[in-house]
Design an enzyme around this catalytic site. Structure first.
Site, short mmCIF file in Angstrom:
data_model
loop_
_atom_site.label_atom_id
_atom_site.label_comp_id
_atom_site.label_asym_id
_atom_site.label_seq_id
_atom_site.Cartn_x
_atom_site.Cartn_y
_atom_site.Cartn_z
N HIS A 12 44.96 26.43 26.38
CA HIS A 12 43.72 26.35 25.61
C HIS A 12 43.91 27.11 24.29
CE1 HIS A 12 42.98 30.22 27.87
NE2 HIS A 12 42.67 30.61 26.64
P1 TYD Z 1 41.16 31.07 31.60
O1 TYD Z 1 40.77 31.80 30.36
O2 TYD Z 1 41.31 29.56 31.50
O3 TYD Z 1 42.51 31.69 32.20
P2 TYD Z 1 44.03 31.52 31.73
O4 TYD Z 1 44.07 31.18 30.27
O5 TYD Z 1 44.66 32.84 32.04
O6 TYD Z 1 44.65 30.44 32.53
O7 TYD Z 1 40.13 31.43 32.75
C1 TYD Z 1 40.32 31.05 34.09
C2 TYD Z 1 38.95 31.00 34.77
O8 TYD Z 1 38.37 32.30 34.76
C3 TYD Z 1 37.98 30.07 34.07
O9 TYD Z 1 37.22 29.43 35.07
C4 TYD Z 1 37.08 30.99 33.29
C5 TYD Z 1 37.11 32.28 34.07
N1 TYD Z 1 37.01 33.47 33.23
C6 TYD Z 1 35.86 34.24 33.27
O10 TYD Z 1 34.89 33.93 33.99
N2 TYD Z 1 35.78 35.36 32.48
C7 TYD Z 1 36.80 35.74 31.68
O11 TYD Z 1 36.72 36.79 30.97
C8 TYD Z 1 38.00 34.93 31.65
C9 TYD Z 1 39.17 35.31 30.78
C10 TYD Z 1 38.06 33.81 32.44
#
Ligand code: TYD
Length: 134
Positions: free
Chosen positions: A51
């Protein structure tokens, strides 16, 4: 690549361990509103991230183990290996990121400039390319 920088913070070590400091002004370029960390990645084939953020700024570092951060501005790509607690990656907005090659016991810490907001995410790569093109 614009919007990315890597800096070092040297440990204060006296034989009883290594102490790393990130302090306002020189090492903290924004007000921290959120801290999160990633541990227990089950396999080195896992790829997280996938992302970009529209506004969010982040500092990333591995306090244990290692991982790779691949950054893409829509034109160029670069990879930064975080394999040292003193190596600090600063990511500014509008960069697609993939986080991969987590070592066993990798602990990735992220300091973020804002609270969690799903509206700030772009999770589709084609949408991201269109967003940066505009
Ligand atoms: P994401 O940012 O997509 O993780 P990564 O980039 O490490 O793969 O987040 C994964 C999941 O966690 C997504 O459902 C959103 C949730 N999330 C939160 O609820 N709060 C947060 O601060 C973060 C970073 C993620």
């Amino acid at each position: 690549m614009d919007n990315v920088s890597v800096s070092r913070t040297e440990p204060i070590g006296d034989g009883s361990g290594s102490l790393y400091v990130l302090e306002k002004q020189s090492k903290l370029p924004f007000e921290i509103k959120r801290i999160y960390y990633i541990t227990d990645v089950a396999s080195c084939s896992v790829i997280r991230g996938n992302h970009a953020h529209k506004q969010l700024r982040q500092l990333l570092f591995c306090v244990g183990g290692s991982c790779e951060i691949t950054l893409d501005n829509g034109v160029d790509r670069m990879t930064v290996i975080l394999d040292d607690p003193g190596k600090i990656l600063y990511i500014r907005p509008c960069l697609w990121r993939e986080i991969s090659k987590f070592s066993k016991n990798a602990t990735l810490i992220v300091l973020a400039s804002d609270e969690y907001n799903e509206q700030d995410y772009i999770r589709d790569y084609e949408e991201f390319k269109e967003y940066v093109r505009k």
